[in-house]
Write an enzyme that holds these catalytic residues in place. Structure first.
Site, mmCIF file in Angstrom:
data_model
loop_
_atom_site.group_PDB
_atom_site.id
_atom_site.type_symbol
_atom_site.label_atom_id
_atom_site.label_comp_id
_atom_site.label_asym_id
_atom_site.label_seq_id
_atom_site.Cartn_x
_atom_site.Cartn_y
_atom_site.Cartn_z
ATOM 1 N N ASN B 68 49.252 20.936 32.938
ATOM 2 C CA ASN B 68 49.512 21.622 34.322
ATOM 3 C C ASN B 68 49.319 23.196 33.590
ATOM 4 O OD1 ASN B 68 52.054 23.457 34.387
ATOM 5 N ND2 ASN B 68 52.719 21.586 33.355
ATOM 6 N N GLY B 71 51.615 28.325 35.956
ATOM 7 C CA GLY B 71 51.622 29.808 35.634
ATOM 8 C C GLY B 71 52.753 30.315 36.241
ATOM 9 N N LEU B 72 54.079 29.503 36.124
ATOM 10 C CA LEU B 72 55.407 30.038 36.465
ATOM 11 C C LEU B 72 55.437 30.586 37.921
ATOM 12 C CD1 LEU B 72 55.993 31.600 33.113
ATOM 13 C CD2 LEU B 72 56.979 29.451 33.867
ATOM 14 N N ASN B 126 63.727 30.093 29.368
ATOM 15 C CA ASN B 126 62.399 29.731 28.842
ATOM 16 C C ASN B 126 61.858 30.483 28.019
ATOM 17 O OD1 ASN B 126 59.705 28.937 28.411
ATOM 18 N ND2 ASN B 126 59.301 29.074 30.884
ATOM 19 N N CYS B 129 57.049 31.851 27.140
ATOM 20 C CA CYS B 129 55.965 32.680 28.027
ATOM 21 C C CYS B 129 55.686 33.859 27.010
ATOM 22 C CB CYS B 129 56.712 32.920 29.288
ATOM 23 S SG CYS B 129 58.483 33.163 29.275
ATOM 24 N N ILE B 190 61.576 18.985 24.607
ATOM 25 C CA ILE B 190 60.670 20.040 24.226
ATOM 26 C C ILE B 190 59.717 20.501 25.768
ATOM 27 C CG2 ILE B 190 59.832 19.247 21.934
ATOM 28 C CD1 ILE B 190 57.401 17.733 23.346
ATOM 29 N N GLY B 216 54.285 14.152 30.142
ATOM 30 C CA GLY B 216 54.156 12.809 30.355
ATOM 31 C C GLY B 216 54.311 11.893 29.112
ATOM 32 N N GLY B 242 60.846 15.066 27.468
ATOM 33 C CA GLY B 242 59.333 14.987 26.963
ATOM 34 C C GLY B 242 58.900 13.314 27.172
#
Lengths: 262, 306
Positions: B68, B71-72, B126, B129, B190, B216, B242
């Site tokens: 994915n 982009g936040l 987070n 970024c 993670i 996944g 994770g």
């Protein structure tokens, strides 16, 4: 909390229509919410080897008796694996999801425009609008036109085209629509368009309807993960920022989608 | 049996939370799952100002995983507090708010504005970024930068502070120690692993952003290894995640050293996944006569020392 939109269904038929297209007939194992034309289902195989991992979004093709039908094109890994499922297999369904087609007002004449597999979400709308809608259906070739007999019954007028001229007019379906609009436009006619098809079809349609004031709804397709507006994976750029195809769509006004190129 | 766990000063009623970015703001899944049955709801990452995110296509499936590049995209802290938090307050669960910034200053301000709200139980930071001020390098890949940004946030909030680690580093223990030294109360790990996919017909990247984060089942072994390494390197509670698809996966993470687990991509496949994971953990505890879930933390039996 309510699990009515998350249910299991049994495949009663996974019929091959041609090498690339199948009609999947599913019988839900529990009660479901009634779908509206334009809505879709996330469909998963529950494969324990995680192949496919994610569910795949499919428009409702037709609600028939106690079953849900999905018309799909075998295009990638997910649809290829789903095409291998036989009668009796159980699938995991999430839906009905998304918005639906707003119904035409009494003084509006609905025009349904389908390009190729774009017929999938529009078939149940055609059925709902039986006797009222003009249907324009284009495909690459005769073999990729499906359920013409039914569509003929639903349609006030049915117009067909194929790229290779093997059935109906030769050429693009939007050219056929353009002819129709030229002949049928009058100050008292109010047309309302519902369209689904490949991106180039939307672009030619935009060229036809732009500036005419004809309200035009399009159904979009995007890769999806959740189907319920949580992952933000399936957005489309609209005049009003990114919108989720799964939750704020899949039905959008064409001017919201093509404002950038237009 | 006792399912509750301590994540530093934060007490979770059970060890199952949702992974940020996979559960919206909670309400999207409330039709399918009783949010009060969860240990915590970790909401989609927020920034001070709303963010439009990346152009589509943003996701694609890969073998046993998905990439994915959202982009936040988010609605911003102000709208979250006004429109989403009141809904979450109705439930008997811990509300954990994931947030980020693109400068030290934005991180601090974001933490500050979230800290004065009623109904937030913890913050998850987070650090995967880019830092706009420092040439877009990632906050979570340089231990010095990690230390600085966590220090700044630590000064801006009294709430339990969980730092979410990026796996895209040479040695995750170094970053974990930097976060711990800067005053983090707990670590979650993670985040997604950076990857990409190419359409060989068009020769174009599948994602508009070219690269994206892999999640996944495909990443579970990597995640598990990193949780185990971190468990042996820092003395902080860990939230492991994770590729957790079921309770067996979740228990593996706990045996590797996680105090709690987060269910992420599985939500997309089964919207009831977090509850299924919790039920499976209870069953495991009953079968193995484990009175309290915290007892299995780090319980992997090995003759080798890390």
């Amino acid at each position: 909390m309510n699990l009515i939109r998350y249910f299991k269904a049994r495949i009663s038929e996974n019929r091959q229509l041609n090498g690339e297209h199948n009609l999947l007939t599913l019988v839900p194992l529990t009660g479901i919410n009634e779908p509206e034309p334009g809505q879709f289902y996330m469909t998963g195989t529950g494969a324990c080897n995680y192949d496919p991992l994610l569910k795949r979004p499919f428009s409702l093709f037709r609600r028939k008796n106690n079953s849900l039908q999905i018309l799909y094109r075998i295009k990638g890994r997910g649809t290829s694996l789903i095409s291998g499922l036989g009668e009796g297999a159980i699938v995991d369904m999430l839906g009905p999801l998304g918005n639906s087609y707003p119904m035409p007002a009494h003084n509006e004449t609905p025009l349904i425009i389908a390009g190729g597999i774009g017929i999938a979400p529009l078939f149940s709308l055609a059925e709902r609008l039986a006797g009222r809608a003009y249907i324009f259906y284009g495909a690459r070739t005769r073999d990729e036109l499906f359920f013409l007999a039914e569509l003929k019954v639903f349609a006030k007028g049915l117009f067909i085209s194929t790229d290779d001229g093997s059935y109906g007019e030769k050429g693009a379906i939007i050219a056929v629509l353009n002819d129709f609009l030229t002949r049928h436009s009058s100050p008292v006619t109010r047309h309302l368009i519902y369209a689904c098809g490949p991106a180039p079809m939307f672009e030619s349609l935009w060229n036809v309807v732009r500036g005419t004031g004809i309200k035009t709804y399009v159904t979009l397709e995007e890769n999806m993960a959740c189907g319920i507006g949580a992952c933000l994976g399936c957005v489309v750029n609209t005049g009003d920022g990114h919108k989720s195809v799964c939750k704020e769509g899949p039905v959008f006004l064409i001017n919201d989608i093509l404002h950038i190129t237009g | 049996m006792d399912l509750s766990v301590s994540i530093g000063p934060l007490r979770l009623k059970n060890p199952v939370v949702t992974a940020s970015g996979t559960f919206g703001y909670g309400e999207e899944y409330s039709e399918f799952i009783d949010l009060s049955s969860l240990g915590g709801v970790v909401v989609k990452g927020l920034s001070l100002l709303p963010k439009e995110g990346n152009p589509p296509p943003r996701i694609t499936e890969t073998p046993a995983g998905m990439l994915n590049a959202v982009g936040l995209q988010n609605i911003g802290i102000e709208r979250f507090l006004r429109e989403k938090l009141p809904f979450l307050r109705q439930f008997d669960t811990s509300v954990i708010v994931n947030f980020f910034g693109d400068s030290m200053d934005e991180y601090s301000k974001a933490a500050e504005s979230l800290s004065s709200a009623d109904g937030i139980h913890a913050l998850e930071m987070n650090i995967s970024c880019p830092n706009k001020q420092a040439g877009w390098c990632i906050f979570g890949t340089d231990p010095k930068v990690t230390f600085e940004v966590v220090t700044a946030v630590r000064r801006s909030t009294h709430l339990p502070l969980i730092v979410k680690l990026s796996p895209n580093v040479t040695d995750i223990r170094v970053i974990a120690r930097a976060a711990a030294d800067a005053g983090a109360d707990a670590l979650s790990l993670i985040n997604t692993i950076t990857g990409m996919a190419i359409d060989i017909r068009t020769r174009r990247p599948v994602l508009a952003n070219i690269t994206g984060g892999l999640s996944g089942p495909a990443i579970k072994p990597v995640a598990l290894r990193m949780v185990w390494e971190t468990y042996n390197a820092v003395n902080l509670p860990l939230i492991g995640m994770g590729g957790i698809m079921n309770s067996d996966d979740a228990i593996e993470f706990m045996l590797a050293g996680a105090s709690a687990v987060a269910v992420g991509t599985a939500n997309f496949i089964r919207p009831t996944a977090p509850v299924d994971v919790l039920k499976g953990i209870e069953k495991y505890m009953a079968e193995h006569a484990i009175p309290g879930i915290s007892a299995i933390r780090g319980g992997m039996i090995t003759d080798r020392k890390p």
